[in-house]
Design a protein around this motif. Structure first.
Motif, PDB file in Angstrom:
ATOM      1  N   TYR A   1       0.831  -1.208   0.000  1.00  0.00           N
ATOM      2  CA  TYR A   1       0.000   0.000   0.000  1.00  0.00           C
ATOM      3  C   TYR A   1       0.866   1.260   0.000  1.00  0.00           C
ATOM      4  O   TYR A   1       0.589   2.213  -0.732  1.00  0.00           O
TER       5      TYR A   1
ATOM      6  N   ARG B   1       0.873   4.086  -2.912  1.00  0.00           N
ATOM      7  CA  ARG B   1       0.591   5.501  -2.613  1.00  0.00           C
ATOM      8  C   ARG B   1       1.675   6.414  -3.173  1.00  0.00           C
ATOM      9  O   ARG B   1       1.395   7.534  -3.588  1.00  0.00           O
TER      10      ARG B   1
ATOM     11  N   TYR C   1     -12.634   3.011  -5.502  1.00  0.00           N
ATOM     12  CA  TYR C   1     -11.571   2.290  -4.810  1.00  0.00           C
ATOM     13  C   TYR C   1     -10.250   3.020  -5.051  1.00  0.00           C
ATOM     14  O   TYR C   1     -10.166   3.915  -5.884  1.00  0.00           O
ATOM     15  N   LEU C   2      -9.233   2.628  -4.310  1.00  0.00           N
ATOM     16  CA  LEU C   2      -7.933   3.281  -4.451  1.00  0.00           C
ATOM     17  C   LEU C   2      -7.080   2.599  -5.514  1.00  0.00           C
ATOM     18  O   LEU C   2      -6.722   3.200  -6.518  1.00  0.00           O
TER      19      LEU C   2
ATOM     20  N   THR D   1     -11.210   2.685   0.558  1.00  0.00           N
ATOM     21  CA  THR D   1     -11.098   3.589   1.703  1.00  0.00           C
ATOM     22  C   THR D   1     -12.189   3.295   2.718  1.00  0.00           C
ATOM     23  O   THR D   1     -13.288   2.883   2.371  1.00  0.00           O
ATOM     24  N   THR D   2     -11.866   3.516   3.967  1.00  0.00           N
ATOM     25  CA  THR D   2     -12.841   3.406   5.031  1.00  0.00           C
ATOM     26  C   THR D   2     -13.682   4.673   5.020  1.00  0.00           C
ATOM     27  O   THR D   2     -13.140   5.777   4.899  1.00  0.00           O
TER      28      THR D   2
ATOM     29  N   GLN E   1     -12.802   8.195   6.613  1.00  0.00           N
ATOM     30  CA  GLN E   1     -11.400   8.195   7.027  1.00  0.00           C
ATOM     31  C   GLN E   1     -10.540   7.944   5.792  1.00  0.00           C
ATOM     32  O   GLN E   1     -10.187   6.808   5.480  1.00  0.00           O
ATOM     33  N   ALA E   2     -10.203   9.009   5.109  1.00  0.00           N
ATOM     34  CA  ALA E   2      -9.471   8.892   3.845  1.00  0.00           C
ATOM     35  C   ALA E   2      -8.079   8.297   4.020  1.00  0.00           C
ATOM     36  O   ALA E   2      -7.523   7.733   3.088  1.00  0.00           O
ATOM     37  N   ASP E   3      -7.503   8.407   5.218  1.00  0.00           N
ATOM     38  CA  ASP E   3      -6.158   7.888   5.431  1.00  0.00           C
ATOM     39  C   ASP E   3      -6.130   6.401   5.772  1.00  0.00           C
ATOM     40  O   ASP E   3      -5.069   5.809   5.877  1.00  0.00           O
ATOM     41  N   GLN E   4      -7.308   5.787   5.950  1.00  0.00           N
ATOM     42  CA  GLN E   4      -7.370   4.371   6.267  1.00  0.00           C
ATOM     43  C   GLN E   4      -8.100   3.621   5.161  1.00  0.00           C
ATOM     44  O   GLN E   4      -8.990   4.154   4.523  1.00  0.00           O
ATOM     45  N   CYS E   5      -7.721   2.365   4.954  1.00  0.00           N
ATOM     46  CA  CYS E   5      -8.391   1.553   3.935  1.00  0.00           C
ATOM     47  C   CYS E   5      -8.414   0.105   4.393  1.00  0.00           C
ATOM     48  O   CYS E   5      -7.729  -0.285   5.326  1.00  0.00           O
TER      49      CYS E   5
END
Length: 129
Positions: A7, A11, A21-22, A44-45, A48-52
């Protein structure tokens, strides 16, 4: 390479992020000496954009949107069984035969449907105000 490292590499790469999806790479896992291709979908959660979280499948021909939809349907089934076991005591029944089990399952399913309908009506009422 583990999932967190993958991941982080994705990124920092130039792979574009999609709307639903990312990332969706195909990776190879080795199990008992056999290499198995898997498609991973990083989603992504909510809120919470910083968590997936990562969805994985061996059906690499599927589009990421189809994988997300399948896991969404599967999640509804998991929620049903959680409610059936924890609140409707489906796993507490001591039945002796197949007919008794089918009857117990029918009662649990009907109870779940009634509870779900009541919850939807409650939320529909709240949404109007």
């Amino acid at each position: 390479m583990d999932i967190k490292t993958l991941y982080a590499n994705l990124r920092h790469s130039k792979w574009p992020i999609k709307d639903s999806y990312l990332y969706s790479p195909i990776v190879t896992f080795e199990v008992d000496g056999e290499k198995i291709p898997m498609k991973l979908v990083f989603v992504t959660t909510r809120g919470q954009a910083d968590q997936c979280f990562v969805l994985a499948t061996t059906m690499t021909a599927l589009r990421p949107e189809a994988i997300i939809q399948m896991y969404g349907q599967r999640w509804q089934i998991e929620c049903y069984f959680k409610v059936a076991k924890q609140y409707l005591q489906f796993d507490q029944a001591q039945v002796q035969g197949y007919d008794e089990l089918c009857g117990r399952l029918a009662i649990v399913m009907l109870s779940y449907d009634v509870l779900t309908l009541a919850q939807r009506e409650k939320w529909a009422t709240v949404a109007r105000y």
